[in-house]
Design an enzyme around this catalytic site. Structure first.
Site, PDB file in Angstrom:
ATOM      1  N   SER A 264     -12.046  -3.865   2.805  1.00 54.90           N
ATOM      2  CA  SER A 264     -11.495  -4.038   4.146  1.00 54.90           C
ATOM      3  C   SER A 264     -11.320  -5.532   4.446  1.00 54.90           C
ATOM      4  O   SER A 264     -10.730  -6.253   3.643  1.00 54.90           O
ATOM      5  CB  SER A 264     -12.377  -3.334   5.166  1.00 54.90           C
ATOM      6  OG  SER A 264     -11.699  -3.182   6.401  1.00 54.90           O
TER       7      SER A 264
ATOM      8  N   ASP B 222      -4.538   5.693   4.319  1.00 55.91           N
ATOM      9  CA  ASP B 222      -4.869   4.462   5.029  1.00 55.91           C
ATOM     10  C   ASP B 222      -3.614   3.810   5.610  1.00 55.91           C
ATOM     11  O   ASP B 222      -2.602   3.659   4.911  1.00 55.91           O
ATOM     12  CB  ASP B 222      -5.562   3.498   4.060  1.00 55.91           C
ATOM     13  CG  ASP B 222      -6.184   2.291   4.721  1.00 55.91           C
ATOM     14  OD1 ASP B 222      -6.097   2.157   5.956  1.00 55.91           O
ATOM     15  OD2 ASP B 222      -6.776   1.475   3.981  1.00 55.91           O
TER      16      ASP B 222
ATOM     17  N   HIS C 279      -9.292   4.907   4.617  1.00 60.99           N
ATOM     18  CA  HIS C 279     -10.003   3.635   4.729  1.00 60.99           C
ATOM     19  C   HIS C 279     -11.508   3.872   4.901  1.00 60.99           C
ATOM     20  O   HIS C 279     -11.946   4.676   5.713  1.00 60.99           O
ATOM     21  CB  HIS C 279      -9.456   2.903   5.962  1.00 60.99           C
ATOM     22  CG  HIS C 279      -9.848   1.481   6.066  1.00 60.99           C
ATOM     23  ND1 HIS C 279      -9.112   0.456   5.501  1.00 60.99           N
ATOM     24  CD2 HIS C 279     -10.893   0.880   6.681  1.00 60.99           C
ATOM     25  CE1 HIS C 279      -9.674  -0.699   5.770  1.00 60.99           C
ATOM     26  NE2 HIS C 279     -10.771  -0.474   6.477  1.00 60.99           N
TER      27      HIS C 279
END
Length: 299
Positions: A142, A240, A270
Site C-alpha cells: 500500500s 483493487d 487491497h
C-alpha cells in the site's frame, strides 16, 4: 474541495483513524509459528532518528538486508501490522528485515516520509552493519509500496545506493486521480472515495504537489527517465481500485527492462493479507512468491 479535505477535518480524521485502525489480524494470518529474533534500532535521518525493528534470520554468516515499509495511507502509524510478513521474510529468504516506523502525515507530509525511508535505505547499505549492505532490497505494501518506489527513484537519480530489488505490493502510484475515478469490478472495493479526501491532502496538501514523480510515478509522463532503476516486482489485486495504476507502472518498468514480474492476485482486493477477508493459503502463496524474488535478487 470536499469538506473532508479541509485541513482541520483532515487532522481530526487522521487522529481518529490512528486510534481505530489498529492491526487485528486473524490468527491464521499472524504466522505465530515463525520465531521472531528482533531488536529495535534508531536510524539517523535528515528528519531525526527513525525507529526500525530489525528481524534477524536464524543461522550464521552475514545476511542480505531488506528494508520494509508499512502501509496505512501515509497517515496510519502501525508498523506492527507487518510483523508476520517481516518474520516470514527473514525466515524464508534468510535476510535481515528492517521494518521502518517512518513519520506519518499530516504532521509529517511529503517529502518527509520519502526522505526518511531513503535515508534508512542509504544507512542500511553501509558496510559497517550486522548485514551485507551490498545485498539490499526495499519494498512495501500500500502506501509503503509508494514510499519504496520513491526511494528506488531517488537512488537512481542520486547514483545510489545500489538496490537489487524493489517490491511494490498493491501500491498507490497515482494520487492525482481521485479514488472515485478509479475503477473496480466490485461494488464493495476496500479503497473508498472518501479516503482520497482524507489521506491524499494529509500527505500532500497542495494538489499540484501530488503530480510529483515521487508521489505519482504512474501518472502522466512521470515514469519517463526511469531507465536503470532497481528491478521491480509489482503486485496488484483484481478488485483493487489501485490496480490500473499498478499495471501502468509495471508496463513502464517493463519498457526499460526493469520489471522482474507483475503478478495480479485474482479474486481479491487491497490489503488481502492483513484484513479479515484474507486467507492463509493465499497469503502464504504470495509471501512465498515475494520471498523467492528477494532471495534470488540478494543471494
Amino acid at each position: 474541495m470536499s469538506l473532508l479535505s479541509k485541513p482541520f477535518v483532515v487532522d481530526i480524521a487522521t487522529r481518529v483513524l490512528n486510534r481505530l485502525m489498529t492491526p487485528r489480524l486473524k490468527p491464521e494470518l499472524r504466522f505465530d509459528e515463525i520465531p521472531a529474533l528482533k531488536r529495535t534500532i534508531e536510524v539517523p535521518t535528515r528528519h531525526g532518528n527513525v525507529p526500525c525493528t530489525a528481524y534477524f534470520p536464524i543461522g550464521a554468516g552475514k545476511p542480505a538486508v531488506h528494508v520494509n515499509v508499512h502501509g496505512g495511507g501515509f497517515v496510519i502509524a502501525h508498523p506492527e501490522q507487518d510483523d508476520p510478513w517481516c518474520r516470514y521474510l527473514a525466515a524464508e529468504a534468510g535476510v535481515v528485515v528492517l521494518n521502518v516506523d517512518y513519520s506519518v502525515a499530516p504532521r509529517h507530509p511529503f517529502p518527509i516520509p520519502v526522505e526518511q525511508v531513503f535515508d534508512v535505505v542509504t544507512w542500511a547499505s553501509r558496510q559497517d552493519r550486522d548485514w551485507d549492505g551490498r545485498r539490499l532490497s526495499v519494498g512495501g505494501q500500500s502506501a509503503g509500496g509508494s514510499l519504496a518506489a520513491a526511494a528506488a527513484r531517488l537512488a537512481l537519480e542520486g547514483g545510489g545506493p545500489a538496490i537489487a530489488l524493489q517490491v511494490l505490493h498493491y501500491a498507490p502510484l497515482d494520487l492525482v486521480t481521485h479514488a472515485a475515478h478509479k475503477r473496480s469490478p466490485t461494488g464493495k472495493a476496500v479503497i473508498r472515495p472518501w479516503m482520497s479526501d482524507v489521506f491524499d491532502p494529509a500527505y500532500a496538501p497542495d494538489p499540484e504537489v501530488r503530480r510529483d514523480r515521487l508521489i505519482s510515478p504512474a501518472w502522466g509522463t512521470n515514469a519517463a527517465g526511469i531507465a536503470g532503476i532497481a528491478p521491480a516486482v509489482v503486485i496488484t489485486c483484481e478488485y483493487d481500485r489501485l490496480r490500473d495504476e499498478g499495471i501502468r507502472y509495471a508496463e513502464a518498468l517493463d519498457a526499460v527492462g526493469a520489471l522482474v514480474e507483475h503478478h495480479d492476485v485474482a479474486g481479491t482486493d487491497h490489503g488481502y493479507n492483513i484484513m479479515s477477508f484474507g486467507t492463509r493459503a493465499l497469503t502464504e502463496r504470495m509471501y512465498g512468491l515475494i520471498a523467492g524474488h528477494v532471495l534470488r535478487a540478494t543471494g
